[in-house]
Design a protein around this motif. Structure first.
Motif, PDB file in Angstrom:
ATOM      1  N   GLN A  50       0.636  -1.134  -0.019  1.00  0.00           N
ATOM      2  CA  GLN A  50      -0.186  -0.157   0.082  1.00  0.00           C
ATOM      3  C   GLN A  50       0.793   1.202  -0.229  1.00  0.00           C
ATOM      4  O   GLN A  50       0.619   2.238  -0.641  1.00  0.00           O
ATOM      5  CB  GLN A  50      -0.863  -0.092   1.360  1.00  0.00           C
ATOM      6  CG  GLN A  50      -2.096  -1.132   1.393  1.00  0.00           C
ATOM      7  CD  GLN A  50      -2.708  -1.284   2.496  1.00  0.00           C
ATOM      8  OE1 GLN A  50      -3.042  -0.033   3.171  1.00  0.00           O
ATOM      9  NE2 GLN A  50      -2.943  -2.256   2.899  1.00  0.00           N
ATOM     10  N   GLU A  60      -5.148   7.244  -2.473  1.00  0.00           N
ATOM     11  CA  GLU A  60      -6.479   7.328  -2.155  1.00  0.00           C
ATOM     12  C   GLU A  60      -7.036   6.632  -3.206  1.00  0.00           C
ATOM     13  O   GLU A  60      -8.110   6.054  -2.728  1.00  0.00           O
ATOM     14  CB  GLU A  60      -6.451   8.862  -2.525  1.00  0.00           C
ATOM     15  CG  GLU A  60      -7.908   9.267  -2.334  1.00  0.00           C
ATOM     16  CD  GLU A  60      -8.357   8.966  -0.666  1.00  0.00           C
ATOM     17  OE1 GLU A  60      -9.453   8.924  -0.609  1.00  0.00           O
ATOM     18  OE2 GLU A  60      -7.485   9.146   0.108  1.00  0.00           O
ATOM     19  N   ARG A  61      -6.764   6.299  -4.469  1.00  0.00           N
ATOM     20  CA  ARG A  61      -7.525   5.421  -5.408  1.00  0.00           C
ATOM     21  C   ARG A  61      -7.567   4.108  -4.746  1.00  0.00           C
ATOM     22  O   ARG A  61      -8.478   3.415  -5.242  1.00  0.00           O
ATOM     23  CB  ARG A  61      -6.976   5.540  -6.757  1.00  0.00           C
ATOM     24  CG  ARG A  61      -7.112   6.904  -7.548  1.00  0.00           C
ATOM     25  CD  ARG A  61      -6.709   7.085  -8.649  1.00  0.00           C
ATOM     26  NE  ARG A  61      -7.129   6.027  -9.775  1.00  0.00           N
ATOM     27  CZ  ARG A  61      -6.699   5.934 -10.830  1.00  0.00           C
ATOM     28  NH1 ARG A  61      -5.674   6.505 -11.208  1.00  0.00           N
ATOM     29  NH2 ARG A  61      -7.424   4.922 -11.702  1.00  0.00           N
ATOM     30  N   ARG A  63      -7.606   2.955  -1.650  1.00  0.00           N
ATOM     31  CA  ARG A  63      -8.469   3.127  -0.568  1.00  0.00           C
ATOM     32  C   ARG A  63      -9.943   3.077  -1.141  1.00  0.00           C
ATOM     33  O   ARG A  63     -10.901   2.354  -0.586  1.00  0.00           O
ATOM     34  CB  ARG A  63      -8.082   3.894   0.363  1.00  0.00           C
ATOM     35  CG  ARG A  63      -6.957   3.866   1.186  1.00  0.00           C
ATOM     36  CD  ARG A  63      -6.795   4.813   2.346  1.00  0.00           C
ATOM     37  NE  ARG A  63      -6.539   6.226   1.736  1.00  0.00           N
ATOM     38  CZ  ARG A  63      -5.304   6.698   1.492  1.00  0.00           C
ATOM     39  NH1 ARG A  63      -4.272   6.111   1.667  1.00  0.00           N
ATOM     40  NH2 ARG A  63      -5.019   7.687   1.002  1.00  0.00           N
ATOM     41  N   GLU A  64     -10.242   3.670  -2.327  1.00  0.00           N
ATOM     42  CA  GLU A  64     -11.505   3.912  -2.724  1.00  0.00           C
ATOM     43  C   GLU A  64     -12.067   2.646  -3.346  1.00  0.00           C
ATOM     44  O   GLU A  64     -13.241   2.306  -3.384  1.00  0.00           O
ATOM     45  CB  GLU A  64     -11.566   5.083  -3.882  1.00  0.00           C
ATOM     46  CG  GLU A  64     -11.447   6.442  -3.170  1.00  0.00           C
ATOM     47  CD  GLU A  64     -11.161   7.268  -4.521  1.00  0.00           C
ATOM     48  OE1 GLU A  64     -11.241   6.930  -5.573  1.00  0.00           O
ATOM     49  OE2 GLU A  64     -11.318   8.663  -4.124  1.00  0.00           O
ATOM     50  N   ARG A  65     -10.990   1.652  -3.684  1.00  0.00           N
ATOM     51  CA  ARG A  65     -11.494   0.562  -4.220  1.00  0.00           C
ATOM     52  C   ARG A  65     -11.300  -0.694  -3.439  1.00  0.00           C
ATOM     53  O   ARG A  65     -11.672  -1.979  -3.958  1.00  0.00           O
ATOM     54  CB  ARG A  65     -10.510   0.271  -5.532  1.00  0.00           C
ATOM     55  CG  ARG A  65     -10.522   1.341  -6.826  1.00  0.00           C
ATOM     56  CD  ARG A  65      -9.443   1.053  -7.622  1.00  0.00           C
ATOM     57  NE  ARG A  65      -9.724   1.939  -9.035  1.00  0.00           N
ATOM     58  CZ  ARG A  65     -10.016   1.600  -9.964  1.00  0.00           C
ATOM     59  NH1 ARG A  65     -10.222   0.272 -10.440  1.00  0.00           N
ATOM     60  NH2 ARG A  65     -10.240   2.433 -11.104  1.00  0.00           N
ATOM     61  N   THR A  66     -11.034  -0.486  -2.418  1.00  0.00           N
ATOM     62  CA  THR A  66     -10.713  -1.683  -1.297  1.00  0.00           C
ATOM     63  C   THR A  66     -11.819  -1.975  -0.154  1.00  0.00           C
ATOM     64  O   THR A  66     -12.020  -0.722   0.073  1.00  0.00           O
ATOM     65  CB  THR A  66      -9.175  -1.592  -0.894  1.00  0.00           C
ATOM     66  OG1 THR A  66      -8.980  -0.529  -0.385  1.00  0.00           O
ATOM     67  CG2 THR A  66      -8.304  -1.895  -1.999  1.00  0.00           C
ATOM     68  N   ARG A  99      -5.841  -4.629   2.868  1.00  0.00           N
ATOM     69  CA  ARG A  99      -7.028  -4.271   2.072  1.00  0.00           C
ATOM     70  C   ARG A  99      -7.072  -5.164   0.782  1.00  0.00           C
ATOM     71  O   ARG A  99      -6.099  -5.628   0.251  1.00  0.00           O
ATOM     72  CB  ARG A  99      -6.969  -2.687   1.752  1.00  0.00           C
ATOM     73  CG  ARG A  99      -6.386  -1.848   2.690  1.00  0.00           C
ATOM     74  CD  ARG A  99      -6.756  -0.653   2.508  1.00  0.00           C
ATOM     75  NE  ARG A  99      -8.011   0.045   2.096  1.00  0.00           N
ATOM     76  CZ  ARG A  99      -9.005   0.331   3.056  1.00  0.00           C
ATOM     77  NH1 ARG A  99      -8.539   0.517   4.388  1.00  0.00           N
ATOM     78  NH2 ARG A  99     -10.362   0.563   2.564  1.00  0.00           N
ATOM     79  N   SER A 105      -9.781  -5.154 -10.598  1.00  0.00           N
ATOM     80  CA  SER A 105      -9.775  -3.579 -10.388  1.00  0.00           C
ATOM     81  C   SER A 105      -8.216  -3.051 -10.229  1.00  0.00           C
ATOM     82  O   SER A 105      -8.114  -1.745 -10.576  1.00  0.00           O
ATOM     83  CB  SER A 105     -10.476  -3.383  -8.891  1.00  0.00           C
ATOM     84  OG  SER A 105     -10.669  -2.063  -8.332  1.00  0.00           O
ATOM     85  N   MET A 109      -6.735  -0.013 -12.579  1.00  0.00           N
ATOM     86  CA  MET A 109      -6.327   1.428 -11.932  1.00  0.00           C
ATOM     87  C   MET A 109      -4.818   1.581 -12.284  1.00  0.00           C
ATOM     88  O   MET A 109      -4.593   2.722 -12.617  1.00  0.00           O
ATOM     89  CB  MET A 109      -6.121   1.064 -10.435  1.00  0.00           C
ATOM     90  CG  MET A 109      -5.672   2.401  -9.616  1.00  0.00           C
ATOM     91  SD  MET A 109      -5.756   1.756  -7.807  1.00  0.00           S
ATOM     92  CE  MET A 109      -4.210   0.839  -7.491  1.00  0.00           C
ATOM     93  N   SER A 195     -15.279  -7.056  -1.974  1.00  0.00           N
ATOM     94  CA  SER A 195     -15.985  -5.586  -2.210  1.00  0.00           C
ATOM     95  C   SER A 195     -17.108  -5.694  -1.409  1.00  0.00           C
ATOM     96  O   SER A 195     -17.599  -6.765  -0.943  1.00  0.00           O
ATOM     97  CB  SER A 195     -15.870  -5.125  -3.513  1.00  0.00           C
ATOM     98  OG  SER A 195     -16.712  -6.038  -4.439  1.00  0.00           O
TER      99      SER A 195
END
Length: 347
Positions: A50, A60-61, A63-66, A99, A105, A109, A195
């Protein structure tokens, strides 16, 4: 401007392209498939990986996906609790929880961060030596059967069947009461979050080489195991389940570099999936490679030697730990499972 060519556009190859571009390198990326393959189920991204992605501006991206993965148990096929998986220990030491996200995904990314003009798909590398002549750096990120490794490394290292077939899938609209793994003799079944509302399942099973079992055969293997394992497999659809024979590399490479050629990911250290660390190790390889090149911009060969010294011992410890975990999980019985886990895991 320094020029690098990367063979293989998986997690490691894409991350290498992003990391090298960030330090001012010109990058060309070759993928043998007609398109970048974005398939797979859940990956567990540990705190160190991470942090590596965050250093590339992707924190940040990510964290948004995990979703965080904090609690999981090891059970017997009858449902008796044996131990907790040491997720809390990983979080304490790393400062963040593991995470979870799908490989699809993660690939999506990473692809978004790579200039499409630098990617060539449907390219089979038949003469890797020609790449070396035209570039300051050649990176082999082309998997366990790496053409780059075969062309440039004289070591007797070859893919070796690990005796395991890994089955993987997801189930929608179902979240089990307890995540974790169930260990039985010769086989194991695990479930993790992927998810919100999506559960990832996986089942590594001992299988003689060349034997092709069906999904019904897999259901029969786990028919008597505790709930919800039979229900999860009953809901699995044939076309949506992934199955692959697991190979590692033997003997281990004595070096991941030669001249201006470096190996990363499975090309360097393919491992069994027991620790779920293949993607994380490829990410760490890519980021460390770029860091060494940034630190020694005038001497690629020396930078690669630094990369090898920093990454090879850590990656090979993970390979060994994963091999031991595979043996533990398939043993079917452990007198002191938590003690065994603590000895094996390189945390």
């Amino acid at each position: 401007m320094r020029k690098a060519v990367i063979v293989g556009a998986g997690v490691g190859g894409l991350t290498t392209a992003i990391a090298l571009r960030a330090i001012g390198w010109e990058v060309s990326l070759y993928e043998r498939w007609p398109q970048i393959v974005a398939e797979g189920t859940a990956l567990g991204i540990r705190p160190d990986a991470q942090a590596g992605l965050a250093s590339l501006g992707l924190g940040e991206r990510l964290r948004e996906r995990t979703v965080p993965y904090r609690h999981a148990q090891i059970r017997t096929p009858g449902g008796r609790r044996l131990a907790e998986l040491p997720l809390d220990r990983i979080e304490r030491r790393g400062g963040a929880p593991v995470r979870m996200l799908s490989r699809v995904s993660l690939i999506e990314m990473l692809v978004q961060e790579v200039d499409p003009a630098t990617i060539s798909t449907g390219v089979e590398i038949t003469d890797p030596a020609a790449l070396r002549a035209d570039h300051d750096l050649v990176v082999g990120a082309d998997g366990v059967r790496s053409a780059v490794r075969q062309a440039f490394f004289a070591a007797p290292t070859r893919p070796r069947y690990a005796g395991i077939v890994a089955w993987r899938g997801v189930i929608q609209g179902f979240e089990p009461q307890d995540y974790g793994e169930t260990w039985g003799r010769g086989q194991m079944f695990g479930m993790t979050p992927q998810s919100p509302g999506v559960t990832n399942w996986y089942a590594p099973v001992r299988t003689p080489e060349g034997v092709r079992e069906t999904l019904d055969d897999l259901r029969a293997r786990f028919a008597g195991w505790h709930d919800p394992i039979p229900r999860v497999l009953a809901a699995a659809e044939e076309g949506a389940v992934l199955r692959h024979e697991v190979h590692d590399l033997a003997p281990p490479l004595a070096s991941y570099v030669t001249g201006n050629v470096a190996l990363i990911g499975d090309a360097a250290h393919a491992m069994t999936p027991a620790l779920g660390q293949g993607a994380c190790q490829a990410l760490l390889d890519a980021i460390e490679l770029a860091a060494c090149l940034r630190a020694q911009p005038g001497d690629v060969a020396q930078a690669l030697r630094s990369y090898d010294a920093r990454r090879r011992p850590a990656a090979q410890r993970m390979v060994t730990a994963s091999r031991w975990m595979t043996r533990l999980a398939g043993a079917g019985h452990l007198a002191r499972p938590r003690d065994a886990l603590m000895r094996v895991l390189p945390l």
